[in-house]
Scaffold this motif. Structure first.
Motif, short mmCIF file in Angstrom:
data_model
loop_
_atom_site.label_atom_id
_atom_site.label_comp_id
_atom_site.label_asym_id
_atom_site.label_seq_id
_atom_site.Cartn_x
_atom_site.Cartn_y
_atom_site.Cartn_z
N HIS A 1 8.35 20.56 49.13
CA HIS A 1 8.77 21.12 50.41
C HIS A 1 10.27 21.10 50.66
O HIS A 1 10.74 21.67 51.63
CB HIS A 1 8.10 20.35 51.56
N TYR A 2 11.01 20.45 49.80
CA TYR A 2 12.43 20.26 50.08
C TYR A 2 13.30 20.90 49.01
O TYR A 2 12.81 21.39 48.01
CB TYR A 2 12.75 18.77 50.22
N TYR A 3 14.60 20.84 49.21
CA TYR A 3 15.54 21.45 48.28
C TYR A 3 16.84 20.65 48.27
O TYR A 3 17.10 19.88 49.18
CB TYR A 3 15.83 22.91 48.66
N ASN A 4 17.60 20.85 47.21
CA ASN A 4 18.93 20.24 47.10
C ASN A 4 19.98 21.29 47.41
O ASN A 4 19.83 22.45 47.04
CB ASN A 4 19.18 19.73 45.68
N ARG A 5 21.05 20.86 48.04
CA ARG A 5 22.18 21.75 48.32
C ARG A 5 23.42 21.06 47.76
O ARG A 5 23.78 19.99 48.20
CB ARG A 5 22.30 21.96 49.82
N ASP A 6 24.04 21.69 46.76
CA ASP A 6 25.23 21.13 46.12
C ASP A 6 26.44 21.98 46.47
O ASP A 6 26.37 23.21 46.47
CB ASP A 6 25.05 21.08 44.60
N TYR A 7 27.56 21.31 46.75
CA TYR A 7 28.79 21.98 47.16
C TYR A 7 29.87 21.76 46.12
O TYR A 7 30.08 20.64 45.66
CB TYR A 7 29.28 21.41 48.51
N TYR A 8 30.58 22.82 45.79
CA TYR A 8 31.66 22.78 44.80
C TYR A 8 32.87 23.53 45.34
O TYR A 8 32.74 24.49 46.09
CB TYR A 8 31.24 23.47 43.49
N MET A 9 34.03 23.11 44.89
CA MET A 9 35.28 23.85 45.12
C MET A 9 35.92 24.02 43.75
O MET A 9 35.81 23.14 42.89
CB MET A 9 36.22 23.07 46.04
N LEU A 10 36.59 25.16 43.56
CA LEU A 10 37.32 25.35 42.31
C LEU A 10 38.60 24.52 42.36
O LEU A 10 39.32 24.56 43.36
CB LEU A 10 37.67 26.82 42.10
N ASP A 11 38.88 23.79 41.28
CA ASP A 11 40.12 23.03 41.23
C ASP A 11 41.25 23.94 40.73
O ASP A 11 41.06 25.15 40.54
CB ASP A 11 39.97 21.75 40.40
N GLU A 12 42.41 23.37 40.50
CA GLU A 12 43.57 24.17 40.08
C GLU A 12 43.37 24.85 38.73
O GLU A 12 44.04 25.82 38.41
CB GLU A 12 44.86 23.32 40.07
N ASN A 13 42.41 24.35 37.93
CA ASN A 13 42.11 24.96 36.63
C ASN A 13 40.93 25.92 36.70
O ASN A 13 40.41 26.32 35.68
CB ASN A 13 41.82 23.87 35.60
N LYS A 14 40.51 26.24 37.94
CA LYS A 14 39.39 27.15 38.19
C LYS A 14 38.07 26.60 37.67
O LYS A 14 37.18 27.32 37.22
CB LYS A 14 39.67 28.54 37.63
#
Length: 118
Positions: free
Chosen positions: A41-54
């Motif tokens: 019934h559930y899910y994971n939510r992962d957050y990312y940002m690109l660093d200076e090396n993309k």
């Protein structure tokens, strides 16, 4: 049906993941949100940002923006969380626009965010 169950159904229909791409308008940074199934019934939510090396790195800055967290408001302010001005800073863009604007390598980015967590 709960919200979690509905999102889980959408993830299943999408082939096991939903990836959303964002550009932070005020800084020009790029972020990614990846939803994957957790259990029935559930899910994971992962957050990312690109660093200076993309390269995508786990980073909750995008989460804060999407929740409207305004770090400049005093802690007792009712505008510290849920601030719509802050939320509008994250512009959801297409996968094509994300990779053309950021200059990141699509295959490398997807490989990193899909890697199993240890």
């Amino acid at each position: 049906m709960t919200v979690g169950e509905e999102i889980r159904m959408q993830i299943d229909e999408a082939g096991g993941e939903i990836i959303s791409y964002f550009r932070i308008q005020s800084t020009g940074e790029f972020g990614i949100v990846r939803l994957t199934p957790d259990d029935e019934h559930y899910y994971n939510r992962d957050y990312y940002m690109l660093d200076e090396n993309k390269v995508p790195v786990v980073n909750y800055k995008l989460f804060g923006i999407l929740m409207g967290f305004d770090e400049f408001e005093p802690p007792e302010s009712p505008y510290r969380i849920g601030n719509t001005s802050v939320m509008e800073d994250a512009l959801e863009i297409s996968e094509k626009d994300f990779f053309s604007q950021s200059g990141a390598n699509r295959d490398n980015v997807l490989q990193i965010i899909r890697a199993k967590k240890e």
